[in-house]
Design a protein around this motif. Structure first.
Motif, PDB file in Angstrom:
ATOM      1  N   VAL A 158      19.613  59.428  49.549  1.00  0.00           N
ATOM      2  CA  VAL A 158      20.488  60.456  48.989  1.00  0.00           C
ATOM      3  C   VAL A 158      21.897  59.883  48.876  1.00  0.00           C
ATOM      4  N   TYR A 159      22.455  59.866  47.654  1.00  0.00           N
ATOM      5  CA  TYR A 159      23.746  59.212  47.412  1.00  0.00           C
ATOM      6  C   TYR A 159      24.793  60.233  46.961  1.00  0.00           C
ATOM      7  N   GLY A 160      26.064  59.888  47.177  1.00  0.00           N
ATOM      8  CA  GLY A 160      27.112  60.793  46.733  1.00  0.00           C
ATOM      9  C   GLY A 160      28.491  60.408  47.217  1.00  0.00           C
ATOM     10  N   GLU A 161      29.409  61.376  47.096  1.00  0.00           N
ATOM     11  CA  GLU A 161      30.816  61.167  47.428  1.00  0.00           C
ATOM     12  C   GLU A 161      31.273  62.236  48.406  1.00  0.00           C
ATOM     13  N   ALA A 162      32.208  61.868  49.286  1.00  0.00           N
ATOM     14  CA  ALA A 162      32.692  62.812  50.287  1.00  0.00           C
ATOM     15  C   ALA A 162      34.166  62.571  50.592  1.00  0.00           C
ATOM     16  N   VAL A 163      34.779  63.590  51.170  1.00  0.00           N
ATOM     17  CA  VAL A 163      36.146  63.482  51.673  1.00  0.00           C
ATOM     18  C   VAL A 163      36.138  63.967  53.116  1.00  0.00           C
ATOM     19  N   ASP A 164      36.962  63.346  53.965  1.00  0.00           N
ATOM     20  CA  ASP A 164      37.085  63.820  55.343  1.00  0.00           C
ATOM     21  C   ASP A 164      38.521  64.225  55.634  1.00  0.00           C
ATOM     22  N   LEU A 165      38.656  65.234  56.503  1.00  0.00           N
ATOM     23  CA  LEU A 165      39.952  65.760  56.899  1.00  0.00           C
ATOM     24  C   LEU A 165      40.095  65.632  58.414  1.00  0.00           C
ATOM     25  N   ASP A 166      41.337  65.494  58.864  1.00  0.00           N
ATOM     26  CA  ASP A 166      41.631  65.395  60.289  1.00  0.00           C
ATOM     27  C   ASP A 166      41.923  66.786  60.853  1.00  0.00           C
ATOM     28  N   ALA A 167      41.767  66.953  62.163  1.00  0.00           N
ATOM     29  CA  ALA A 167      42.016  68.239  62.815  1.00  0.00           C
ATOM     30  C   ALA A 167      42.945  68.075  63.999  1.00  0.00           C
ATOM     31  N   ASN A 168      44.024  68.870  63.994  1.00  0.00           N
ATOM     32  CA  ASN A 168      44.961  68.885  65.127  1.00  0.00           C
ATOM     33  C   ASN A 168      45.319  67.467  65.563  1.00  0.00           C
ATOM     34  N   TYR A 169      45.476  66.605  64.551  1.00  0.00           N
ATOM     35  CA  TYR A 169      45.547  65.170  64.788  1.00  0.00           C
ATOM     36  C   TYR A 169      46.936  64.751  65.252  1.00  0.00           C
ATOM     37  N   SER A 170      46.988  63.909  66.289  1.00  0.00           N
ATOM     38  CA  SER A 170      48.265  63.437  66.818  1.00  0.00           C
ATOM     39  C   SER A 170      48.929  62.436  65.879  1.00  0.00           C
ATOM     40  N   GLY A 171      48.134  61.825  64.984  1.00  0.00           N
ATOM     41  CA  GLY A 171      48.692  60.932  63.977  1.00  0.00           C
ATOM     42  C   GLY A 171      49.004  61.696  62.697  1.00  0.00           C
ATOM     43  N   THR A 172      49.046  60.988  61.571  1.00  0.00           N
ATOM     44  CA  THR A 172      49.277  61.624  60.279  1.00  0.00           C
ATOM     45  C   THR A 172      47.948  62.053  59.671  1.00  0.00           C
ATOM     46  N   SER A 173      47.772  63.342  59.486  1.00  0.00           N
ATOM     47  CA  SER A 173      46.534  63.840  58.889  1.00  0.00           C
ATOM     48  C   SER A 173      46.493  63.478  57.415  1.00  0.00           C
ATOM     49  N   ASN A 174      45.381  62.895  56.981  1.00  0.00           N
ATOM     50  CA  ASN A 174      45.252  62.560  55.572  1.00  0.00           C
ATOM     51  C   ASN A 174      43.862  62.909  55.062  1.00  0.00           C
ATOM     52  N   PHE A 175      43.595  62.566  53.821  1.00  0.00           N
ATOM     53  CA  PHE A 175      42.284  62.727  53.214  1.00  0.00           C
ATOM     54  C   PHE A 175      41.656  61.341  53.070  1.00  0.00           C
ATOM     55  N   GLY A 176      40.463  61.173  53.607  1.00  0.00           N
ATOM     56  CA  GLY A 176      39.748  59.906  53.463  1.00  0.00           C
ATOM     57  C   GLY A 176      38.546  60.081  52.558  1.00  0.00           C
ATOM     58  N   PHE A 177      38.481  59.301  51.490  1.00  0.00           N
ATOM     59  CA  PHE A 177      37.403  59.418  50.506  1.00  0.00           C
ATOM     60  C   PHE A 177      36.406  58.278  50.699  1.00  0.00           C
ATOM     61  N   LYS A 178      35.120  58.622  50.630  1.00  0.00           N
ATOM     62  CA  LYS A 178      34.074  57.627  50.870  1.00  0.00           C
ATOM     63  C   LYS A 178      32.903  57.852  49.927  1.00  0.00           C
ATOM     64  N   SER A 179      32.143  56.769  49.703  1.00  0.00           N
ATOM     65  CA  SER A 179      30.988  56.794  48.809  1.00  0.00           C
ATOM     66  C   SER A 179      29.746  56.368  49.577  1.00  0.00           C
ATOM     67  N   LYS A 180      28.690  57.193  49.492  1.00  0.00           N
ATOM     68  CA  LYS A 180      27.421  56.885  50.146  1.00  0.00           C
ATOM     69  C   LYS A 180      26.475  56.279  49.113  1.00  0.00           C
ATOM     70  N   THR A 181      26.203  54.982  49.259  1.00  0.00           N
ATOM     71  CA  THR A 181      25.394  54.245  48.288  1.00  0.00           C
ATOM     72  C   THR A 181      24.051  53.844  48.910  1.00  0.00           C
ATOM     73  N   SER A 182      23.282  53.092  48.155  1.00  0.00           N
ATOM     74  CA  SER A 182      21.961  52.661  48.622  1.00  0.00           C
ATOM     75  C   SER A 182      22.040  51.709  49.811  1.00  0.00           C
ATOM     76  N   SER A 183      23.222  51.186  50.110  1.00  0.00           N
ATOM     77  CA  SER A 183      23.368  50.266  51.238  1.00  0.00           C
ATOM     78  C   SER A 183      23.459  50.997  52.578  1.00  0.00           C
ATOM     79  N   VAL A 184      23.590  52.329  52.557  1.00  0.00           N
ATOM     80  CA  VAL A 184      23.716  53.102  53.786  1.00  0.00           C
ATOM     81  C   VAL A 184      22.326  53.414  54.340  1.00  0.00           C
ATOM     82  N   THR A 185      22.076  52.982  55.561  1.00  0.00           N
ATOM     83  CA  THR A 185      20.754  53.178  56.184  1.00  0.00           C
ATOM     84  C   THR A 185      20.905  53.803  57.574  1.00  0.00           C
ATOM     85  N   SER A 186      21.723  54.826  57.674  1.00  0.00           N
ATOM     86  CA  SER A 186      22.017  55.447  58.968  1.00  0.00           C
ATOM     87  C   SER A 186      21.039  56.564  59.331  1.00  0.00           C
TER      88      SER A 186
END
Length: 321
Positions: A158-186
């Motif tokens: 199953v392939y696709g795109e995602a974004v992650d968000l930080d919560a109550n983070y002591s650092g700088t909260s940002n948006f992290g974008f990632k792509s799940k491709t055929s190389s992911v075997t988790s």
């Protein structure tokens, strides 16, 4: 005259308009997780097992979905009719509203949201109970089962795109974008980002996901032409946009989607993972997905046909001369 047809084509393209349709708009008004009496809802499933969704929450009186995580990393997903964004200007957007619990931990990548293509993937793990009876049906579509194991090799297809968000983070909260491709075997959908391809991270503005607060987030994928896509995310609270980010001109793993998925990192939201507890995760009050498609105006087709006719006439006159 040589430049007439390209001019008409360009003018024809300007006669197009964007048409947006809401694929679903779920507030759990019918008190259930299935695609039931509410005509605007869809079916929801525990990606990491049925315990990811708190059965005490989605009732007609509550009208929300409780995503149970707390001290466990868990996720859930919804299935909808496949939508392709293969043409320039096509766009798919999820808008999700949620309220945080009393406990919100200091966590990066605390909340993950993604669009995926089920790609015909099937469940591989029967998720047997203590008596050896399968909870999941091996060989059936993985994205439409409610009693999956916390990990299943079927998710690797199953392939696709995602974004992650930080919560109550002591650092700088940002948006992290990632792509799940055929190389992911988790053997997982969103509960692990091991092997994912980074699409970049940043933030325009500033946000913090704090306790006992309501937020509205968005995540969208838009076709910009030439097989390149823009990935965008926002977060708002109280009607005010707090932060946004767009990663421009990215190649993506899939451009047709039939899954919207959410995942919550362990200890990010809530102090317990107990069913029915007030402090056990995020409460989603609404999730909706919209599809935007660029549609040519009827006048554009007439203009193009007229242009072709003019070109043919000019060519014939030249031949006679």
């Amino acid at each position: 005259m040589k430049n007439l047809l390209p001019t008409l084509l360009c003018f024809g393209a300007s006669c197009a308009y964007a048409s947006t349709s809401v694929l679903f708009n779920d507030s759990w008004a019918d008190g259930g997780l299935t695609d039931g009496a509410d005509a605007t809802d869809i079916a929801w499933y525990g990606t990491t097992g049925s315990s990811a969704l708190d059965s005490n929450s989605y009732t007609a009186s509550n009208n929300f979905l409780s995503a149970r995580s707390g001290t466990s990393g868990r996720g859930f997903h919804g299935a909808f009719n496949s939508q392709s964004i293969a043409n320039t200007g096509d766009k798919i957007t999820v808008t999700y509203s949620f309220t945080t619990p009393t406990t919100v931990g200091d966590q990066s990548t605390a909340l993950k949201v993604g669009f995926f293509n089920s790609n015909g993937a099937t469940a591989q793990n029967p998720n047997n109970d203590s008596n050896g009876v399968p909870r999941a049906t091996v060989g059936d579509p993985i994205h439409t089962q409610s009693s999956l194991a916390s990990s299943d090799g079927g998710w690797n297809a199953v392939y696709g795109e995602a974004v992650d968000l930080d919560a109550n983070y002591s650092g700088t909260s940002n948006f992290g974008f990632k792509s799940k491709t055929s190389s992911v075997t988790s053997d997982r959908l969103l509960n692990s980002s091991s092997g994912w391809t980074s699409q970049g991270s940043n933030v325009d503005g500033a946000y913090t996901i704090g306790a006992n607060t309501s937020y509205v987030g968005t995540f969208s994928i838009e076709n910009m032409g030439s097989d390149l896509y823009d990935l965008s995310a926002t977060i708002s609270s109280g009607g005010t946009e707090l932060a946004s980010e767009t990663r421009e001109g990215k190649t993506i793993a899939a451009n047709a989607f039939d899954i919207i998925a959410f995942n919550h990192t362990s200890t990010a939201f809530g102090s317990t993972n107990a069913s029915g507890a007030d402090d056990n995760g995020l409460d989603y009050t609404n999730i909706q997905v919209a599809f935007t498609q660029v549609v040519p105006e009827p006048s554009a087709y007439a203009l193009l046909l007229g242009g072709v006719a003019v070109m043919l006439t000019v060519a014939r006159r030249k031949q006679r001369a």
